[in-house]
Design a protein around this motif. Structure first.
Motif, PDB file in Angstrom:
ATOM      1  N   GLY A  98     -29.788 -14.736  -6.787  1.00 28.92           N
ATOM      2  CA  GLY A  98     -30.210 -14.327  -8.314  1.00 28.92           C
ATOM      3  C   GLY A  98     -30.667 -12.738  -8.304  1.00 28.92           C
ATOM      4  O   GLY A  98     -30.278 -12.175  -9.219  1.00 28.92           O
ATOM      5  N   TYR A  99     -30.868 -12.202  -7.311  1.00 27.82           N
ATOM      6  CA  TYR A  99     -31.212 -10.627  -7.353  1.00 27.82           C
ATOM      7  C   TYR A  99     -29.824  -9.920  -7.162  1.00 27.82           C
ATOM      8  O   TYR A  99     -29.736  -8.746  -7.467  1.00 27.82           O
ATOM      9  N   GLY A 100     -28.579 -10.386  -6.572  1.00 27.15           N
ATOM     10  CA  GLY A 100     -27.354  -9.803  -6.503  1.00 27.15           C
ATOM     11  C   GLY A 100     -26.770 -10.045  -5.141  1.00 27.15           C
ATOM     12  O   GLY A 100     -25.699  -9.318  -5.242  1.00 27.15           O
ATOM     13  N   LEU A 154     -42.822 -16.921  -2.771  1.00 24.94           N
ATOM     14  CA  LEU A 154     -42.353 -16.077  -3.791  1.00 24.94           C
ATOM     15  C   LEU A 154     -41.234 -16.610  -4.804  1.00 24.94           C
ATOM     16  O   LEU A 154     -41.528 -16.699  -5.845  1.00 24.94           O
ATOM     17  N   ALA A 155     -40.401 -17.060  -3.876  1.00 24.71           N
ATOM     18  CA  ALA A 155     -39.131 -17.730  -4.695  1.00 24.71           C
ATOM     19  C   ALA A 155     -39.740 -18.880  -5.314  1.00 24.71           C
ATOM     20  O   ALA A 155     -39.413 -19.151  -6.621  1.00 24.71           O
ATOM     21  N   MET A 156     -40.546 -19.726  -4.792  1.00 24.54           N
ATOM     22  CA  MET A 156     -40.883 -20.773  -5.459  1.00 24.54           C
ATOM     23  C   MET A 156     -42.078 -20.746  -6.499  1.00 24.54           C
ATOM     24  O   MET A 156     -42.282 -21.218  -7.279  1.00 24.54           O
ATOM     25  N   ALA A 157     -43.008 -19.563  -6.309  1.00 27.57           N
ATOM     26  CA  ALA A 157     -44.021 -19.222  -7.258  1.00 27.57           C
ATOM     27  C   ALA A 157     -43.422 -18.771  -8.478  1.00 27.57           C
ATOM     28  O   ALA A 157     -43.861 -18.963  -9.750  1.00 27.57           O
ATOM     29  N   GLU A 158     -42.350 -17.870  -8.319  1.00 25.95           N
ATOM     30  CA  GLU A 158     -41.571 -17.477  -9.534  1.00 25.95           C
ATOM     31  C   GLU A 158     -41.279 -18.709 -10.558  1.00 25.95           C
ATOM     32  O   GLU A 158     -41.429 -18.670 -11.763  1.00 25.95           O
ATOM     33  N   ARG A 205     -26.949 -26.057   1.817  1.00 24.00           N
ATOM     34  CA  ARG A 205     -25.627 -25.978   1.162  1.00 24.00           C
ATOM     35  C   ARG A 205     -25.369 -26.641  -0.033  1.00 24.00           C
ATOM     36  O   ARG A 205     -24.883 -26.368  -1.090  1.00 24.00           O
ATOM     37  N   GLN A 206     -25.966 -27.857  -0.219  1.00 27.66           N
ATOM     38  CA  GLN A 206     -26.073 -28.792  -1.247  1.00 27.66           C
ATOM     39  C   GLN A 206     -26.738 -28.231  -2.646  1.00 27.66           C
ATOM     40  O   GLN A 206     -26.667 -28.895  -3.566  1.00 27.66           O
ATOM     41  N   LYS A 207     -27.581 -27.113  -2.473  1.00 30.65           N
ATOM     42  CA  LYS A 207     -28.631 -26.893  -3.291  1.00 30.65           C
ATOM     43  C   LYS A 207     -28.114 -25.185  -3.771  1.00 30.65           C
ATOM     44  O   LYS A 207     -29.007 -24.690  -4.424  1.00 30.65           O
ATOM     45  N   THR A 208     -27.189 -24.748  -3.304  1.00 30.58           N
ATOM     46  CA  THR A 208     -26.694 -23.594  -3.615  1.00 30.58           C
ATOM     47  C   THR A 208     -25.332 -23.177  -3.732  1.00 30.58           C
ATOM     48  O   THR A 208     -24.671 -23.978  -2.852  1.00 30.58           O
ATOM     49  N   THR A 209     -24.768 -22.289  -4.693  1.00 28.83           N
ATOM     50  CA  THR A 209     -23.249 -21.939  -4.685  1.00 28.83           C
ATOM     51  C   THR A 209     -22.960 -20.694  -3.936  1.00 28.83           C
ATOM     52  O   THR A 209     -22.083 -20.163  -3.770  1.00 28.83           O
ATOM     53  N   THR A 210     -23.968 -20.099  -3.239  1.00 26.50           N
ATOM     54  CA  THR A 210     -23.860 -18.763  -2.571  1.00 26.50           C
ATOM     55  C   THR A 210     -23.237 -19.117  -1.235  1.00 26.50           C
ATOM     56  O   THR A 210     -23.437 -19.925  -0.513  1.00 26.50           O
ATOM     57  N   GLN A 211     -22.620 -17.948  -0.995  1.00 23.91           N
ATOM     58  CA  GLN A 211     -21.774 -18.061   0.108  1.00 23.91           C
ATOM     59  C   GLN A 211     -22.665 -17.989   1.296  1.00 23.91           C
ATOM     60  O   GLN A 211     -23.773 -17.147   1.389  1.00 23.91           O
ATOM     61  N   LEU A 212     -22.793 -18.930   2.378  1.00 18.84           N
ATOM     62  CA  LEU A 212     -23.585 -18.970   3.418  1.00 18.84           C
ATOM     63  C   LEU A 212     -22.797 -18.412   5.142  1.00 18.84           C
ATOM     64  O   LEU A 212     -21.709 -19.097   5.080  1.00 18.84           O
ATOM     65  N   GLU A 213     -23.712 -17.971   5.654  1.00 19.12           N
ATOM     66  CA  GLU A 213     -23.181 -17.639   6.950  1.00 19.12           C
ATOM     67  C   GLU A 213     -23.905 -18.054   8.105  1.00 19.12           C
ATOM     68  O   GLU A 213     -25.212 -17.984   7.689  1.00 19.12           O
ATOM     69  N   VAL A 214     -23.425 -18.626   9.178  1.00 17.31           N
ATOM     70  CA  VAL A 214     -24.326 -19.421  10.300  1.00 17.31           C
ATOM     71  C   VAL A 214     -23.859 -18.447  11.510  1.00 17.31           C
ATOM     72  O   VAL A 214     -22.532 -18.512  11.849  1.00 17.31           O
ATOM     73  N   ASN A 245     -34.199 -21.730   3.787  1.00 12.59           N
ATOM     74  CA  ASN A 245     -34.395 -22.894   2.970  1.00 12.59           C
ATOM     75  C   ASN A 245     -33.472 -22.135   1.313  1.00 12.59           C
ATOM     76  O   ASN A 245     -33.261 -21.121   1.308  1.00 12.59           O
ATOM     77  N   SER A 246     -33.284 -23.363   0.846  1.00 14.09           N
ATOM     78  CA  SER A 246     -32.249 -23.052  -0.564  1.00 14.09           C
ATOM     79  C   SER A 246     -33.074 -22.184  -1.480  1.00 14.09           C
ATOM     80  O   SER A 246     -32.166 -21.432  -2.387  1.00 14.09           O
ATOM     81  N   ALA A 247     -34.400 -22.416  -1.836  1.00 12.15           N
ATOM     82  CA  ALA A 247     -35.003 -21.675  -2.589  1.00 12.15           C
ATOM     83  C   ALA A 247     -34.892 -20.236  -2.479  1.00 12.15           C
ATOM     84  O   ALA A 247     -34.702 -19.245  -3.148  1.00 12.15           O
ATOM     85  N   LEU A 248     -35.075 -19.546  -1.098  1.00 13.74           N
ATOM     86  CA  LEU A 248     -34.996 -18.271  -0.723  1.00 13.74           C
ATOM     87  C   LEU A 248     -33.435 -17.836  -1.110  1.00 13.74           C
ATOM     88  O   LEU A 248     -33.200 -16.458  -1.279  1.00 13.74           O
ATOM     89  N   VAL A 249     -32.541 -18.699  -0.656  1.00 18.72           N
ATOM     90  CA  VAL A 249     -31.126 -18.274  -0.707  1.00 18.72           C
ATOM     91  C   VAL A 249     -30.609 -18.075  -2.146  1.00 18.72           C
ATOM     92  O   VAL A 249     -30.249 -17.100  -2.681  1.00 18.72           O
ATOM     93  N   ASN A 250     -31.385 -18.908  -3.069  1.00 18.69           N
ATOM     94  CA  ASN A 250     -31.115 -18.636  -4.567  1.00 18.69           C
ATOM     95  C   ASN A 250     -31.753 -17.583  -5.146  1.00 18.69           C
ATOM     96  O   ASN A 250     -31.281 -16.836  -6.157  1.00 18.69           O
TER      97      ASN A 250
END
Lengths: 228, 395
Positions: free
Chosen positions: B131-133, A33-37, B152-161, B122-127
């Motif tokens: 984006g949702y808050g 969904l994230a990519m589809a958006e 890490r290189q594709k997001t500015t969101t805080q990441l926890e590991v 993945n970064s797409a899901l992080v972003n």
């Protein structure tokens, strides 16, 4: 599950699906969904995570994201499914109602690791003939399957929903049949029986011993020792 | 080099205080509702209030888990619960269900952390979630170091590991083994750990295993040697798993990682064996680095279960210390006796070893051994002690 290296592959695949005008894209991982958006394809997404979509709010949440549909959890009761259906009817709701339902998805190559540990040379990849038997559950055989994305374990019994689907019909846009581990004849006869009620009895006579009703009438406990 | 937050689990107030005193920057706890880990002794609102006061007085943070997958019957009371958490002043709520996330957004003072139950890989899901808050995303435990770095290189969101503790065999939130085998809901705190049971493996009708030796269980995560790389990546928070773990485990593991982080930042790292030996004192379970080097091998799996009984090294926790008389009051946790060699283990004053020469009961009457469970005893000690110092037996 989509890992970082597969994002570009997914992007290309979504572009391909868009070009051929598919009617929907069923996804297990919300990354799709994230990519589809990003590609303006959110309205094709049917989100089918298996364990999630368990309450009446989830359809409202995903409607905000303008997706096509939602497949409800395989782990909730018929009563809960009906309740979700009754609460909201403005979005496509679907159900996985037939076949071997998955129980477990690991990135770990559990068959490969086991055979290495045993120093055994056995072909295992994409082989549907492996089963697990738990020490205390005699006569229960859980299909286990490994592909290049990891290891999948399925219920020991197949799910059938001939009666339940009649109750759920007002709320459902789609009924999914799981194809894995089903012989061709059983698979095609199941499709026929869902389309023609008169074929249900003969289907169950022929195959019924391997089927049960999943979680439709089994309520799981939220905590150890909790009252059901 | 920026120091990441060291985030520790706590099953109750005592363990929370120990975690923070022994070096955690933040703790995560569960309330009595909406939280996984049902057997962890979860916190009431009053206890959460005390936990926040204790943490904030030390410039540290408290995050509260509300990470179950909610069914309709679980929806009731969430708004009131979140309002109470906001009023108490917790530093964030860890959620996985869209309902919890949306309701938490109605509370502007509540930061939302996305639970690992969502298995973000993945970064797409992080972003997407950012984006949702969502303020912080807890990454899936199935990621390699190079994947974490790429995200890490594709997001500015805080990441926890996750850096230490138990590992699900499955992707988190994608398992119903317990539901099916025991009617206990893995995604609502009822997990029966069916992946740790013994199985036979068949191919068709041929039995391939022997005496149920097919196992799925994963070794616990232990990542001491990867901390500098994770810090270099810019990970915001390094998380220890284990809200059901003992006080001694929490103190020992937190303190060891505290030293690794501080020593890395200061450029004064000791040999890895030093930190690993310290961690090994906490629990007798096999460990590995999980997925950090890529796909797992048999080395990351448990096939022959070794003795997992916890170490008996930990003998007591200091409750009080009389500096004039040099007498400490100890809450006994494992048996010890006169003549034992004990180690004083402190949050920030190092370790001291001494031989126990004077032992008394609560009334001050000399005794030879402290062998009653949870017994309160007094000892004469050559070293000054403070509440929450620990005593370990030197074998």
């Amino acid at each position: 599950m989509i890992h970082e290296n597969l994002l570009s592959v997914l992007d290309d695949f979504l572009a391909f699906l868009s070009r051929i005008h598919v009617d929907g894209i069923v996804c297990f991982d919300l990354s799709v969904l994230a990519m589809a958006e990003k590609n303006g394809l959110a309205d094709l997404i049917i989100y089918r995570p298996g364990t999630m979509n368990t309450n009446s709010y989830d359809p409202w949440f995903f409607r905000k994201l303008k997706i096509k549909g939602l497949t409800l959890s395989k782990d909730i009761t018929l009563e809960e499914l009906i309740s979700i259906g009754e609460d909201y009817q403005g979005m496509e709701i679907s159900l996985v109602g037939h076949g071997y339902l998955f129980l477990f998805y690991s990135k770990r190559p559990l068959l490969k690791d086991y055979f290495e540990y045993k120093h055994a040379k056995t072909d295992f990849l994409n082989d549907e003939s492996f089963r697990l038997a738990e020490q205390a559950r005699h006569g229960e055989y859980y299909p286990i399957y490994e592909d290049k994305f990891g290891t999948h374990i399925f219920r020991s019994k197949k799910l059938q929903s001939f009666n339940e689907i009649k109750v759920m019909r007002p709320y459902l846009s789609d009924l999914f049949i799981e194809r894995m581990f089903l012989a061709d004849t059983e698979y095609f006869e199941a499709i026929a029986a869902y389309c023609d009620e008169r074929l249900e009895a003969s289907f169950l006579t022929r195959y019924g011993h391997g089927y049960d009703s999943g979680f439709y009438y089994t309520k799981t406990a939220p905590k150890k020792g909790a009252e059901l | 080099m920026m120091k990441p937050e060291l985030l520790a689990p706590a099953g109750d107030l005592e363990r929370l205080k120990v975690a923070l005193l022994y070096g955690a920057d933040a703790v995560y706890i569960g309330g009595t509702k909406f939280s996984l880990r049902s057997r962890a002794s979860n916190f009431t609102l009053k206890q959460i209030e005390e936990a926040v006061a204790f943490a904030h007085a030390r410039a540290k943070k408290v995050f509260v888990t509300a990470n179950i997958v909610l069914h309709n019957e679980d929806l009731v009371g969430l708004d009131e619960y979140l309002s109470a958490l906001e009023a108490i002043g917790i530093d964030g709520v860890i959620a996985s269900s869209p309902y919890v996330i949306d309701r938490a957004m109605k509370h502007p003072l509540l930061a939302i952390h996305l639970s690992t139950q969502q298995s973000v890989t993945n970064s797409a899901l992080v972003n997407f979630w950012a984006g949702y808050g969502v303020k912080r995303v807890v990454l899936a435990r199935e990621l390699s170091l190079s994947e974490i770095r790429a995200i890490r290189q594709k997001t500015t969101t805080q990441l926890e590991v996750f850096i230490h503790g138990g590992m699900c065999a499955s992707y988190s939130g994608k398992c119903s083994l317990s539901n099916d085998m025991t009617d206990r809901d893995a995604n609502r705190g009822g997990c029966a750990h069916s992946c740790r049971w013994n199985y036979d493996l068949y191919k068709g009708s041929d039995l391939l295993s022997k005496d149920y030796d097919f196992q799925m269980a994963a070794k616990d995560l232990q990542t001491v040697r990867f901390i500098p790389d994770l810090m270099d990546c810019g990970i915001a928070s390094l998380k220890i798993e284990g809200r059901m773990k003992s006080l001694h485990y929490i103190a020992t593991v937190v303190n060891a990682y505290r030293q690794v982080i501080d020593d890395t930042a200061a450029g004064t790292l000791k040999g890895w064996e030093y930190y690993e030996a310290e961690i090994a004192r906490a629990e007798n379970r096999e460990t590995s680095f999980g997925f950090l080097k890529g796909d797992t091998t048999p080395e990351q799996q448990i096939y022959r279960r070794e003795n997992e009984e916890p170490s008996q090294d930990f003998v007591g926790i200091v409750q009080d210390y009389d500096a004039l008389a040099k007498i400490a009051t100890i809450a006994q946790r494992n048996a010890f006796r006169i003549g034992d060699t004990l180690e004083l283990f402190t949050p920030d004053r190092g370790h001291q070893i001494f031989t126990l020469s004077h032992l008394m009961d609560e009334a001050g009457i000399p005794i030879l051994s402290a062998n009653h469970a949870a017994q309160t005893v007094k000892i004469v000690t050559p070293y000054a002690m403070e509440p929450y110092d620990l005593l370990r037996k030197v074998q």
